[in-house]
Design a protein around this motif. Structure first.
Motif, PDB file in Angstrom:
ATOM      1  N   ASP A  56       0.871  -1.342   0.030  1.00 13.43           N
ATOM      2  CA  ASP A  56      -0.161   0.208   0.034  1.00 13.43           C
ATOM      3  C   ASP A  56       0.911   1.351   0.018  1.00 13.43           C
ATOM      4  O   ASP A  56       2.005   1.305   0.613  1.00 13.43           O
TER       5      ASP A  56
ATOM      6  N   CYS B 286       1.875   5.161   9.007  1.00  5.69           N
ATOM      7  CA  CYS B 286       1.497   3.611   9.090  1.00  5.69           C
ATOM      8  C   CYS B 286       2.706   2.666   8.592  1.00  5.69           C
ATOM      9  O   CYS B 286       2.391   1.572   8.280  1.00  5.69           O
TER      10      CYS B 286
ATOM     11  N   HIS C  25       3.637   2.642   5.432  1.00  3.25           N
ATOM     12  CA  HIS C  25       3.207   2.099   4.084  1.00  3.25           C
ATOM     13  C   HIS C  25       4.184   2.737   3.017  1.00  3.25           C
ATOM     14  O   HIS C  25       4.559   2.177   1.941  1.00  3.25           O
TER      15      HIS C  25
ATOM     16  N   GLU D 258      -5.356   2.674   1.476  1.00  3.43           N
ATOM     17  CA  GLU D 258      -5.929   1.525   2.515  1.00  3.43           C
ATOM     18  C   GLU D 258      -6.319   2.102   3.627  1.00  3.43           C
ATOM     19  O   GLU D 258      -7.231   1.385   4.012  1.00  3.43           O
ATOM     20  N   GLU D 259      -5.980   3.286   4.001  1.00  3.86           N
ATOM     21  CA  GLU D 259      -6.421   3.910   5.201  1.00  3.86           C
ATOM     22  C   GLU D 259      -7.963   4.413   5.007  1.00  3.86           C
ATOM     23  O   GLU D 259      -8.208   5.663   5.336  1.00  3.86           O
TER      24      GLU D 259
ATOM     25  N   HIS E 134       2.557  -6.197   6.661  1.00  3.80           N
ATOM     26  CA  HIS E 134       2.497  -4.903   7.351  1.00  3.80           C
ATOM     27  C   HIS E 134       3.521  -4.877   8.416  1.00  3.80           C
ATOM     28  O   HIS E 134       3.948  -5.958   9.006  1.00  3.80           O
TER      29      HIS E 134
ATOM     30  N   GLU F 230      -8.146  -3.661   7.694  1.00  5.27           N
ATOM     31  CA  GLU F 230      -6.999  -3.755   6.620  1.00  5.27           C
ATOM     32  C   GLU F 230      -7.946  -4.217   5.225  1.00  5.27           C
ATOM     33  O   GLU F 230      -8.438  -5.035   5.169  1.00  5.27           O
TER      34      GLU F 230
HETATM   35 ZN   LIG Z   1      -1.053   0.275   7.536  1.00  4.26          ZN
END
Ligand SMILES: [Zn+2]
Ligand SMILES: [Zn+2]
Length: 390
Positions: A76, A101, A103, A135-136, A162, A332
């Motif tokens: 992502d 996060c 990514h 993704e978020e 992840h 997710e």
């Molecule tokens: Zn993430």
């Protein structure tokens, strides 16, 4: 640990790519710069690129040999709409945007694997490098699947990864079953009859009806869901009324529902609607329930997890693969890909001696560059294992 030598050789390049992406974060569906960088790099290594899937998403395709076997690897690319508070040289240059996060790291690890695999070509089959937007919360993964991701780029299996600040560097978490929860939103709109607070018998009070609905719904997890299963129902907002002497006409409740299994999610939705509408009806009011499904749970299939753990063990060594971790109650959207094809979503430890210990979504979070060669080696080893030359 046995990180692939060639990948270790260009670890500094990967760190530079990662920090550049980190300094220029872009949120869901706005990943124009990131997506362009990814596409340029893939093409410079001779990988065919298909752009504009789910907006800023793209797929790089590398076919070697004649085998019809194919594998999908997903990263992502999006950042979060938040300010970065960490004092690091590559901190975000854009206010209100942050790679909180990791990514940026996911994108870089997959790029590192792509570079290695394009150079070495030591496999027989097709690798699809899937770079998804949003993704978020935006559901970029869902949109890619809806836009025919796996019809256009057939994959026998799909894998995601992840970073995890709770796992030490040099370990990975890989396990079949549910690893991330479904996260749904509910809104309940109550309509009664407004009137004078001194003459309640001429009204139907949505405050009292709402209170009954709240209490009735709190019996749901306790009395209607199998105690062995997991479910959360939190009503977090209750709005009604504007004056002390007026019974309002309407009221509304808002909340969130978290579940780990589709049948529990279905049951929660069915029962919330039934209990809210019939409780309102019992009091002469009307309730309309909006149940909005967010991401479904991520459910890992067993065969790809066995294969992923084999590849991870080749890189990290025996005893470094953790299983039996509790599922995450966060969502997710890799879930959509794992529904469409047998999938495995793995966690890669990033907690080092000093770096990588701040949890994701914290304003001081940063991806730990130490694990870039580990993640890239895992991806490359997985491909060479799954698409091994016969
Ligand atoms: Zn993430
Ligand atoms: Zn996140």
């Amino acid at each position: 640990m046995a990180v692939l030598n060639r990948i270790a050789d260009f670890a500094e390049d990967m760190t530079a790519w990662r920090r550049d992406i980190h300094a220029h974060p872009e949120i869901g569906f706005e990943e124009h710069r990131t997506s362009a960088i990814v596409a340029e790099k893939l093409e410079s290594w001779g990988i065919a690129v298909t752009r504009n899937i789910a907006g800023t998403g793209l797929v790089g395709t590398l076919k070697v040999g004649d085998s019809s076997r194919a594998i999908g690897l997903r990263a992502d690319m999006d950042a979060l709409p938040m300010d970065e508070a960490g004092d690091i040289p590559h901190r975000s240059q854009i206010a209100g945007r942050m790679h909180g996060c990791g990514h940026d790291g996911h994108t870089t690890m997959l790029l590192g694997a792509a570079r290695y695999l394009a150079e070495t070509r030591n496999f027989d089959g097709t690798v699809n490098f899937i770079f998804q937007p949003a993704e978020e919360g935006g559901g970029g993964g869902r949109i890619m699947v809806e836009e025919g991701l796996f019809e256009r780029f057939p994959c026998d299996q799909v894998f995601g990864i992840h970073n995890d600040s709770a796992l030490p560097v040099g370990t990975m978490g890989i396990q079949p079953g549910t690893v991330n929860a479904a996260s749904d939103r509910i809104s309940i709109h109550i309509t009664g009859i407004g009137g004078h607070a001194a003459r309640p018998h001429n009204s139907i009070d949505p405050v009292v009806v709402g209170a009954h609905i709240v209490i009735a719904l709190q019996t749901l997890v306790a009395r209607r869901i199998d105690p062995i299963e997991s479910a959360v129902l939190s009503l977090t907002q209750f709005h009604a009324g504007s004056a002390g002497n007026v019974i309002p006409e309407t009221g509304w409740l808002n909340g969130t529902v978290r579940t780990l299994k589709p049948h529990v999610q279905d049951r929660m939705e069915e029962l919330i609607i039934k209990i809210a509408t019939t409780t309102a009806a019992a009091h002469g009011a009307e309730a309309v329930v909006e149940y909005e499904r967010g991401y479904p749970p991520v459910v890992n299939a067993e065969p790809p997890c066995v294969r992923a753990a084999m590849a991870a063990e080749k890189v990290l060594g025996a005893g470094k693969i953790v299983s039996g971790l509790p599922p995450r109650m966060g969502g997710e959207d890799f879930s959509y890909m794992a529904i469409a094809r047998p999938g495995c979503f793995a966690r890669i430890g990033q907690a080092g001696a000093e770096k990588g210990r701040v949890p994701a979504h914290n304003p001081k979070y940063d991806f730990n560059d130490e694990i870039l060669p580990i993640g890239a080696s895992y991806w490359a080893t997985l491909v060479e294992q799954e698409l091994a030359r016969s």
